[in-house]
Design a protein around this motif. Structure first.
Motif, PDB file in Angstrom:
ATOM      1  N   ARG A   1     -10.194  -5.142  -3.979  1.00 12.78           N
ATOM      2  CA  ARG A   1      -8.829  -5.671  -4.015  1.00 12.78           C
ATOM      3  C   ARG A   1      -7.851  -4.598  -4.462  1.00 12.78           C
ATOM      4  O   ARG A   1      -8.150  -3.778  -5.309  1.00 12.78           O
ATOM      5  CB  ARG A   1      -8.731  -6.851  -4.999  1.00 12.78           C
ATOM      6  CG  ARG A   1      -9.512  -8.062  -4.558  1.00 12.78           C
ATOM      7  CD  ARG A   1      -9.180  -9.221  -5.454  1.00 12.78           C
ATOM      8  NE  ARG A   1      -9.979 -10.406  -5.119  1.00 12.78           N
ATOM      9  CZ  ARG A   1      -9.835 -11.597  -5.692  1.00 12.78           C
ATOM     10  NH1 ARG A   1      -8.930 -11.739  -6.654  1.00 12.78           N
ATOM     11  NH2 ARG A   1     -10.580 -12.614  -5.324  1.00 12.78           N
ATOM     12  N   ARG A   2      -6.657  -4.680  -3.888  1.00 10.81           N
ATOM     13  CA  ARG A   2      -5.605  -3.719  -4.223  1.00 10.81           C
ATOM     14  C   ARG A   2      -4.284  -4.482  -4.310  1.00 10.81           C
ATOM     15  O   ARG A   2      -3.988  -5.314  -3.449  1.00 10.81           O
ATOM     16  CB  ARG A   2      -5.539  -2.676  -3.111  1.00 10.81           C
ATOM     17  CG  ARG A   2      -4.331  -1.810  -3.113  1.00 10.81           C
ATOM     18  CD  ARG A   2      -4.423  -0.746  -2.036  1.00 10.81           C
ATOM     19  NE  ARG A   2      -3.994  -1.196  -0.717  1.00 10.81           N
ATOM     20  CZ  ARG A   2      -2.738  -1.515  -0.371  1.00 10.81           C
ATOM     21  NH1 ARG A   2      -1.780  -1.447  -1.262  1.00 10.81           N
ATOM     22  NH2 ARG A   2      -2.450  -1.897   0.846  1.00 10.81           N
ATOM     23  N   ARG A   3      -3.534  -4.212  -5.335  1.00 12.90           N
ATOM     24  CA  ARG A   3      -2.219  -4.841  -5.428  1.00 12.90           C
ATOM     25  C   ARG A   3      -1.324  -4.295  -4.321  1.00 12.90           C
ATOM     26  O   ARG A   3      -1.451  -3.150  -3.910  1.00 12.90           O
ATOM     27  CB  ARG A   3      -1.582  -4.526  -6.787  1.00 12.90           C
ATOM     28  CG  ARG A   3      -2.088  -5.412  -7.889  1.00 12.90           C
ATOM     29  CD  ARG A   3      -1.365  -5.109  -9.202  1.00 12.90           C
ATOM     30  NE  ARG A   3      -2.325  -5.058 -10.303  1.00 12.90           N
ATOM     31  CZ  ARG A   3      -2.877  -6.127 -10.846  1.00 12.90           C
ATOM     32  NH1 ARG A   3      -2.565  -7.320 -10.418  1.00 12.90           N
ATOM     33  NH2 ARG A   3      -3.746  -6.009 -11.811  1.00 12.90           N
ATOM     34  N   ASN A   4      -0.414  -5.135  -3.868  1.00  9.92           N
ATOM     35  CA  ASN A   4       0.453  -4.729  -2.764  1.00  9.92           C
ATOM     36  C   ASN A   4       1.307  -3.505  -3.094  1.00  9.92           C
ATOM     37  O   ASN A   4       1.682  -2.761  -2.211  1.00  9.92           O
ATOM     38  CB  ASN A   4       1.364  -5.894  -2.358  1.00  9.92           C
ATOM     39  CG  ASN A   4       0.583  -6.951  -1.612  1.00  9.92           C
ATOM     40  OD1 ASN A   4      -0.363  -6.651  -0.910  1.00  9.92           O
ATOM     41  ND2 ASN A   4       0.997  -8.201  -1.761  1.00  9.92           N
ATOM     42  N   ASN A   5       1.587  -3.299  -4.366  1.00  4.90           N
ATOM     43  CA  ASN A   5       2.430  -2.163  -4.746  1.00  4.90           C
ATOM     44  C   ASN A   5       1.617  -1.013  -5.331  1.00  4.90           C
ATOM     45  O   ASN A   5       2.144  -0.173  -6.037  1.00  4.90           O
ATOM     46  CB  ASN A   5       3.501  -2.612  -5.748  1.00  4.90           C
ATOM     47  CG  ASN A   5       2.891  -3.178  -7.012  1.00  4.90           C
ATOM     48  OD1 ASN A   5       1.665  -3.318  -7.108  1.00  4.90           O
ATOM     49  ND2 ASN A   5       3.711  -3.492  -7.996  1.00  4.90           N
ATOM     50  N   SER A   6       0.299  -0.994  -5.051  1.00  4.20           N
ATOM     51  CA  SER A   6      -0.558   0.044  -5.635  1.00  4.20           C
ATOM     52  C   SER A   6      -1.525   0.604  -4.603  1.00  4.20           C
ATOM     53  O   SER A   6      -1.868  -0.068  -3.640  1.00  4.20           O
ATOM     54  CB  SER A   6      -1.343  -0.569  -6.807  1.00  4.20           C
ATOM     55  OG  SER A   6      -2.383   0.303  -7.201  1.00  4.20           O
ATOM     56  N   ASP A   7      -1.954   1.842  -4.800  1.00  4.23           N
ATOM     57  CA  ASP A   7      -2.934   2.465  -3.907  1.00  4.23           C
ATOM     58  C   ASP A   7      -4.333   2.435  -4.508  1.00  4.23           C
ATOM     59  O   ASP A   7      -5.248   3.014  -3.959  1.00  4.23           O
ATOM     60  CB  ASP A   7      -2.554   3.935  -3.652  1.00  4.23           C
ATOM     61  CG  ASP A   7      -1.456   4.043  -2.619  1.00  4.23           C
ATOM     62  OD1 ASP A   7      -1.296   3.100  -1.826  1.00  4.23           O
ATOM     63  OD2 ASP A   7      -0.768   5.068  -2.606  1.00  4.23           O
TER      64      ASP A   7
END
Ligand SMILES: [Zn+2]
Length: 52
Positions: free
Chosen positions: A4-10
């Motif tokens: 999983r990755r936050r939408n504002n993170s790489d």
């Protein structure tokens, strides 16, 4: 294994017990991501056999 990755993170997370495990507003992959970075805390948990 789920990534999983936050939408504002790489940064990708793959341990559900990571303190930064995204629970809302995130992207999901079922295979190892080819872009971005793997979270250091998740990697450390995996190395310690503590990744759930
Ligand atoms: Zn993490």
């Amino acid at each position: 294994m789920e990534y999983r990755r936050r939408n504002n993170s790489d940064t990708w997370h793959f341990c559900r017990n990571c303190s930064n495990w995204p629970t809302s507003d995130y992207k999901v992959r079922q295979s190892k991501p080819t872009t971005g970075e793997l979270d250091n805390e998740c990697r450390s948990k995996e190395a310690n056999g503590n990744c759930r």
